[in-house]
Design a protein around this motif. Structure first.
Motif, PDB file in Angstrom:
ATOM      1  N   GLU A 208       0.837  -1.210   0.000  1.00 25.19           N
ATOM      2  CA  GLU A 208       0.000   0.000   0.000  1.00 25.19           C
ATOM      3  C   GLU A 208       0.868   1.254   0.000  1.00 25.19           C
ATOM      4  N   ASN A 209       1.932   1.219   0.779  1.00 22.84           N
ATOM      5  CA  ASN A 209       2.847   2.361   0.844  1.00 22.84           C
ATOM      6  C   ASN A 209       3.516   2.592  -0.507  1.00 22.84           C
ATOM      7  N   ALA A 210       3.967   1.493  -1.144  1.00 27.95           N
ATOM      8  CA  ALA A 210       4.630   1.608  -2.443  1.00 27.95           C
ATOM      9  C   ALA A 210       3.676   2.159  -3.506  1.00 27.95           C
ATOM     10  N   ALA A 211       2.432   1.650  -3.513  1.00 32.63           N
ATOM     11  CA  ALA A 211       1.460   2.111  -4.503  1.00 32.63           C
ATOM     12  C   ALA A 211       1.111   3.585  -4.294  1.00 32.63           C
ATOM     13  N   LYS A 212       1.070   4.018  -3.043  1.00 37.05           N
ATOM     14  CA  LYS A 212       0.713   5.406  -2.727  1.00 37.05           C
ATOM     15  C   LYS A 212       1.732   6.386  -3.304  1.00 37.05           C
ATOM     16  N   PHE A 213       3.008   6.011  -3.207  1.00 33.20           N
ATOM     17  CA  PHE A 213       4.066   6.937  -3.613  1.00 33.20           C
ATOM     18  C   PHE A 213       4.601   6.653  -5.021  1.00 33.20           C
ATOM     19  N   THR A 214       3.925   5.773  -5.751  1.00 34.70           N
ATOM     20  CA  THR A 214       4.298   5.503  -7.145  1.00 34.70           C
ATOM     21  C   THR A 214       3.118   5.903  -8.025  1.00 34.70           C
ATOM     22  N   THR A 215       3.136   7.125  -8.482  1.00 28.02           N
ATOM     23  CA  THR A 215       2.003   7.631  -9.270  1.00 28.02           C
ATOM     24  C   THR A 215       2.018   7.084 -10.690  1.00 28.02           C
ATOM     25  N   ASP A 216       3.179   6.715 -11.193  1.00 29.14           N
ATOM     26  CA  ASP A 216       3.271   6.118 -12.527  1.00 29.14           C
ATOM     27  C   ASP A 216       4.593   5.363 -12.596  1.00 29.14           C
ATOM     28  N   GLY A 217       4.515   4.033 -12.407  1.00 25.93           N
ATOM     29  CA  GLY A 217       5.750   3.264 -12.413  1.00 25.93           C
ATOM     30  C   GLY A 217       5.531   1.834 -12.003  1.00 25.93           C
ATOM     31  N   ASN A 218       6.575   1.218 -11.453  1.00 25.71           N
ATOM     32  CA  ASN A 218       6.554  -0.201 -11.140  1.00 25.71           C
ATOM     33  C   ASN A 218       6.654  -0.463  -9.638  1.00 25.71           C
ATOM     34  N   ALA A 233      10.801  -8.388  -0.116  1.00 29.94           N
ATOM     35  CA  ALA A 233      11.272  -7.042  -0.422  1.00 29.94           C
ATOM     36  C   ALA A 233      10.321  -6.378  -1.412  1.00 29.94           C
ATOM     37  N   VAL A 234       9.860  -5.185  -1.061  1.00 35.79           N
ATOM     38  CA  VAL A 234       8.956  -4.424  -1.927  1.00 35.79           C
ATOM     39  C   VAL A 234       9.738  -3.248  -2.503  1.00 35.79           C
ATOM     40  N   GLU A 235       9.927  -3.305  -3.834  1.00 35.07           N
ATOM     41  CA  GLU A 235      10.624  -2.232  -4.539  1.00 35.07           C
ATOM     42  C   GLU A 235       9.624  -1.420  -5.360  1.00 35.07           C
ATOM     43  N   ASP A 236       9.832  -0.101  -5.388  1.00 33.68           N
ATOM     44  CA  ASP A 236       8.979   0.747  -6.216  1.00 33.68           C
ATOM     45  C   ASP A 236       9.830   1.783  -6.927  1.00 33.68           C
ATOM     46  N   SER A 237       9.265   2.391  -7.951  1.00 32.23           N
ATOM     47  CA  SER A 237       9.972   3.432  -8.710  1.00 32.23           C
ATOM     48  C   SER A 237       9.356   4.798  -8.429  1.00 32.23           C
ATOM     49  N   GLY A 238       8.845   4.969  -7.192  1.00 32.91           N
ATOM     50  CA  GLY A 238       8.170   6.214  -6.821  1.00 32.91           C
ATOM     51  C   GLY A 238       9.123   7.311  -6.383  1.00 32.91           C
ATOM     52  N   VAL A 239       8.660   8.136  -5.452  1.00 27.72           N
ATOM     53  CA  VAL A 239       9.398   9.339  -5.061  1.00 27.72           C
ATOM     54  C   VAL A 239      10.613   9.026  -4.194  1.00 27.72           C
ATOM     55  N   GLY A 240      10.657   7.860  -3.576  1.00 33.59           N
ATOM     56  CA  GLY A 240      11.802   7.483  -2.765  1.00 33.59           C
ATOM     57  C   GLY A 240      11.784   8.098  -1.373  1.00 33.59           C
ATOM     58  N   VAL A 241      12.776   7.699  -0.562  1.00 32.28           N
ATOM     59  CA  VAL A 241      12.902   8.182   0.811  1.00 32.28           C
ATOM     60  C   VAL A 241      14.350   8.613   1.036  1.00 32.28           C
ATOM     61  N   GLY A 291      13.102   5.389  -6.545  1.00 29.94           N
ATOM     62  CA  GLY A 291      12.100   4.872  -5.634  1.00 29.94           C
ATOM     63  C   GLY A 291      12.715   4.385  -4.334  1.00 29.94           C
ATOM     64  N   ALA A 292      12.040   3.391  -3.731  1.00 30.54           N
ATOM     65  CA  ALA A 292      12.474   2.891  -2.429  1.00 30.54           C
ATOM     66  C   ALA A 292      12.346   1.375  -2.385  1.00 30.54           C
ATOM     67  N   ARG A 293      13.066   0.781  -1.409  1.00 30.12           N
ATOM     68  CA  ARG A 293      13.016  -0.667  -1.227  1.00 30.12           C
ATOM     69  C   ARG A 293      12.883  -0.955   0.266  1.00 30.12           C
ATOM     70  N   PHE A 294      11.720  -1.497   0.651  1.00 28.63           N
ATOM     71  CA  PHE A 294      11.477  -1.897   2.036  1.00 28.63           C
ATOM     72  C   PHE A 294      11.566  -3.417   2.118  1.00 28.63           C
ATOM     73  N   VAL A 295      12.238  -3.929   3.171  1.00 27.49           N
ATOM     74  CA  VAL A 295      12.483  -5.362   3.299  1.00 27.49           C
ATOM     75  C   VAL A 295      11.893  -5.880   4.608  1.00 27.49           C
ATOM     76  N   PHE A 296      11.056  -6.900   4.485  1.00 26.19           N
ATOM     77  CA  PHE A 296      10.445  -7.592   5.632  1.00 26.19           C
ATOM     78  C   PHE A 296      11.092  -8.953   5.745  1.00 26.19           C
ATOM     79  N   THR A 297      11.726  -9.225   6.886  1.00 25.16           N
ATOM     80  CA  THR A 297      12.414 -10.512   7.084  1.00 25.16           C
ATOM     81  C   THR A 297      11.844 -11.255   8.267  1.00 25.16           C
TER      82      THR A 297
END
Length: 302
Positions: A208-218, A233-241, A291-297
Motif C-alpha cells: 500500500e505504501n509503495a502504490a501510494k508513492f508511485t504515481t506512474d511506475g513499477n 522485499a517491496v521495490e517501487d519506482s516512486g518518489v523514494g525516501v 524509488g524505495a526498497r522496504f524489506v520484511f524478514t
C-alpha cells in the motif's frame, strides 16, 4: 717607724678594697642590667609565643569553619543535583504524557474519520470491500506501539502469504502501477513459522505504501532466502525516501509528504507486527532507485 708603715699599708689596703667594692658594684649593676634586658627579651619572646599560639588557635577555628562551609556547600550542591535530576525526570514524564495524549488524540481522530467512512459506505452495493478495508485500518491502530508477542505456531508458505497480501493491498487495482511478483527458487520450500495473517498484513502495508508513492511506475515484490531469513522485499519506482529519514518514516504519524493520502501509521504498524513475529522491517538505504526498497524478514526454522 713601723707603725707608720703599718698605717700606710692599712690605708693602701682600704683604698684597694674600696676600689674592688666599686668595681664589684659596677659589675653587679652591669649584670643586673643584662639580667633586666634578658628578662625583657624573654618577656617579649613569651608574648610573641602567646600571640603565635593565639593566631594558631584562631587559624584552627577558621579551618574548622572552612571545612564546615565546604561540607555545607557540598551538601547543597548534592541537593541541587538531586533537584535537577528530579526535575528532569518529571519533565520527561510530562513529555511522555503529552506524547501519549497526542497519540491518543490522533488515534481518536483517525478512528472518528474511519467510522464516518464506514457509515457512508454502509448500504452501498460495493460497500462491503471498502468496509473490510476500514475494519483492517481500525485493527492496524490497535497494533500501533504494541509490545505483545505474537504466537508463531503455523508453518509459513511464502507464496500464499504474498498472495493474501496482494489481495488485501488492492495494488492490482491501482492505476498507473505495474505490479509483479518474483520468487527465488529456494524460497518456495523455505521452512519458517509465523502467523500467516499477520505476516500478510505486514506485506500488504508495504505494498500500500509503495502504490501510494508511485504515481506512474513499477512495484515489485521479491521473495528470497538470505542470511538465515525469508525475505519479502517491496521495490517501487516512486518518489523514494531520503537516507536521513530511514528511521523517521517508521515513527507513528510521520509523513514525508502531506500531499499524499494516509495517516502516517502504515510503516509503524508494519514494523511493530514484524518485530513481534521475531523479524523486522527496514528501509534498504543501499538501494540505488529510483524509488524505495522496504524489506520484511522473518527467521527460517532451525
Amino acid at each position: 717607724m713601723w707603725y707608720i708603715v703599718l698605717s700606710l699599708a692599712i690605708v693602701v689596703l682600704f683604698i684597694a678594697l674600696l676600689a674592688e667594692i666599686k668595681s664589684s658594684n659596677k659589675k653587679t649593676d652591669e649584670t643586673n642590667n643584662l639580667l633586666s634586658d634578658y628578662q625583657k627579651r624573654v618577656d617579649e619572646q613569651q608574648k610573641l609565643l602567646d600571640d603565635y599560639r593565639a593566631l594558631e588557635k584562631n587559624f584552627d577555628n577558621i579551618g574548622e569553619g572552612y571545612e564546615q562551609a565546604l561540607l555545607s556547600f557540598d551538601k547543597m550542591e548534592e541537593e541541587k543535583q538531586k533537584m535537577i535530576q528530579t526535575s528532569s525526570q518529571l519533565e520527561q514524564e510530562v513529555q511522555k504524557m503529552k506524547g501519549a495524549f497526542q497519540a491518543a488524540q490522533q488515534n481518536y481522530d483517525i478512528i472518528d474519520q474511519l467510522v464516518q467512512q464506514a457509515e457512508a459506505e454502509a448500504g452501498k452495493p460495493d460497500g462491503n470491500a471498502k468496509l473490510i478495508g476500514i475494519i483492517r485500518k481500525l485493527q492496524d491502530l490497535s497494533e500501533l506501539g504494541s509490545q505483545t508477542p505474537i504466537n508463531m505456531g503455523k508453518r509459513g508458505v511464502p507464496r500464499q502469504i504474498a498472495d493474501e497480501a496482494v489481495a488485501q493491498s488492492g495494488i492490482l487495482n491501482a492505476k498507473y502501477v505495474r505490479f509483479g511478483i518474483m520468487v527465488a527458487e529456494d524460497a518456495n520450500d523455505a521452512e519458517f513459522h509465523t502467523t500467516p495473517a499477520k505476516a500478510s498484513r505486514v506485506i500488504a502495508l508495504l505494498l500500500e505504501n509503495a502504490a501510494k508513492f508511485t504515481t506512474d511506475g513499477n512495484v515489485t515484490l521479491y521473495i528470497s532466502v538470505a542470511d538465515g531469513n525469508i525475505s519479502f522485499a517491496v521495490e517501487d519506482s516512486g518518489v523514494g525516501v531520503p537516507a536521513e529519514e530511514a528511521e523517521h518514516v517508521f515513527e507513528p504519524y510521520f509523513k514525508l509528504n502531506s500531499y499524499f493520502d494516509g495517516y502516517g501509521v502504515g510503516l509503524s504498524v508494519a514494523r511493530s507486527i514484524a518485530r513481534r513475529l521475531g523479524g523486522d522491517v527496514v528501509l534498504d538505504t543501499t538501494y540505488a532507485g529510483p524509488g524505495a526498497r522496504f524489506v520484511f524478514t522473518l527467521p527460517l526454522a532451525k
